[in-house]
Design a protein around this motif. Structure first.
Motif, mmCIF file in Angstrom:
data_model
loop_
_atom_site.group_PDB
_atom_site.id
_atom_site.type_symbol
_atom_site.label_atom_id
_atom_site.label_comp_id
_atom_site.label_asym_id
_atom_site.label_seq_id
_atom_site.Cartn_x
_atom_site.Cartn_y
_atom_site.Cartn_z
ATOM 1 N N UNK A 128 0.659 -1.116 0.016
ATOM 2 C CA UNK A 128 -0.073 -0.088 0.083
ATOM 3 C C UNK A 128 0.883 1.385 0.008
ATOM 4 N N UNK A 129 0.728 2.198 -0.901
ATOM 5 C CA UNK A 129 1.337 3.430 -0.956
ATOM 6 C C UNK A 129 0.423 4.544 -0.567
ATOM 7 N N UNK A 130 0.951 5.434 0.262
ATOM 8 C CA UNK A 130 0.364 6.641 0.798
ATOM 9 C C UNK A 130 1.220 7.901 0.542
ATOM 10 N N UNK A 131 0.441 8.941 0.026
ATOM 11 C CA UNK A 131 1.169 10.156 -0.417
ATOM 12 C C UNK A 131 1.131 11.082 0.880
ATOM 13 N N UNK A 132 1.605 11.650 1.384
ATOM 14 C CA UNK A 132 1.722 12.330 2.675
ATOM 15 C C UNK A 132 2.530 13.243 2.640
ATOM 16 N N UNK A 133 2.397 14.333 3.350
ATOM 17 C CA UNK A 133 3.204 15.699 3.844
ATOM 18 C C UNK A 133 3.838 15.093 5.024
ATOM 19 N N UNK A 134 5.289 15.415 5.043
ATOM 20 C CA UNK A 134 5.784 15.134 6.129
ATOM 21 C C UNK A 134 6.745 16.192 6.724
ATOM 22 N N UNK A 135 7.315 16.476 7.623
ATOM 23 C CA UNK A 135 8.024 17.253 8.254
ATOM 24 C C UNK A 135 9.526 16.765 7.944
ATOM 25 N N UNK A 136 10.389 17.697 7.192
ATOM 26 C CA UNK A 136 11.979 17.413 7.013
ATOM 27 C C UNK A 136 12.860 18.117 7.863
ATOM 28 N N UNK A 137 13.775 17.316 8.630
ATOM 29 C CA UNK A 137 14.605 17.876 9.568
ATOM 30 C C UNK A 137 15.775 16.936 9.649
ATOM 31 N N UNK A 138 16.631 17.589 10.611
ATOM 32 C CA UNK A 138 17.930 16.638 10.624
ATOM 33 C C UNK A 138 17.460 15.593 11.984
ATOM 34 N N UNK A 139 17.866 14.585 11.709
ATOM 35 C CA UNK A 139 17.584 13.601 12.712
ATOM 36 C C UNK A 139 18.847 12.808 13.086
ATOM 37 N N UNK A 140 20.128 13.495 12.933
ATOM 38 C CA UNK A 140 21.533 13.156 13.393
ATOM 39 C C UNK A 140 21.622 13.115 14.663
ATOM 40 N N UNK A 141 20.934 14.233 15.480
ATOM 41 C CA UNK A 141 21.051 13.860 16.927
ATOM 42 C C UNK A 141 20.096 12.715 17.541
ATOM 43 N N UNK A 142 19.141 12.429 16.965
ATOM 44 C CA UNK A 142 18.456 11.236 17.549
ATOM 45 C C UNK A 142 19.029 10.140 17.203
#
Length: 178
Positions: A128-142
């Motif tokens: 199943x495919x979902x087209x979705x808006x996401x927040x883009x950010x750096x996850x390096x710290x995590x």
């Protein structure tokens, strides 16, 4: 199992209703339409639509990581039922030098800080495919804090595409039922 029996009962009731409605149409038209509707409402079609997706997970610092495809690329995503939004790294979203705005830190986002952008991506879970808006950010710290690569976080806005989310800790699986 009861869901399948319920689905079959619903299909039978719909078949009876459709049969009564089609009886008023000319026989050729009614027969063709009935065949199409019965194929769409067959128990196997209902069972296929309701088959859950099972994702194996790994644990890192007590958090659950699954692999899904984002823009057709397999990525490691944290499952977070407490996150309102879904986040992905700029690399995972295929964004180079994104125009990022400030993310305000608050007491509920201790692991995530910095600048963000919003992008539309395709998330693929099972078939199943979902087209979705996401927040883009750096996850390096995590990722650094977890000690494993984390390309994103699946939040409530994505998880609500499913009727039920079940975590089986012994089998190391998350089941997503539609």
């Amino acid at each position: 199992m009861w869901g399948l029996f319920y689905g079959i009962a619903v299909v039978r009731a719909v078949r009876a209703f459709v049969g009564a409605m089609l009886s008023n149409l000319p026989s050729g038209t009614a027969h063709s339409l009935a065949l199409v509707l019965l194929a769409l409402l067959s128990p196997s079609a209902v069972a296929q639509q309701r088959a859950p997706v099972v994702l194996p997970f790994k644990k890192a610092e007590g958090l659950l990581l699954v692999t899904i495809k984002v823009n057709n690329k397999p990525l490691s995503m944290l499952v977070d039922t407490g996150a309102v939004s879904t986040f992905v790294s700029a690399e995972a979203a295929g964004v180079s030098n994104p125009q990022l705005g400030d993310l305000r830190k608050n007491k509920n986002s201790m692991l995530i800080s910095g600048k963000v952008a919003v992008r539309n991506v395709t998330l693929e879970v099972g078939n199943t495919l979902f087209n979705q808006y996401v927040t883009v950010l750096s996850l390096k710290e995590l990722s650094d804090r977890l000690g494993v690569r984390c390309d994103g976080i699946l939040g409530e806005d994505f998880l609500t595409n499913f009727r039920r989310v079940t975590v089986d800790y012994k089998a190391h699986q998350i089941e997503l039922a539609q």
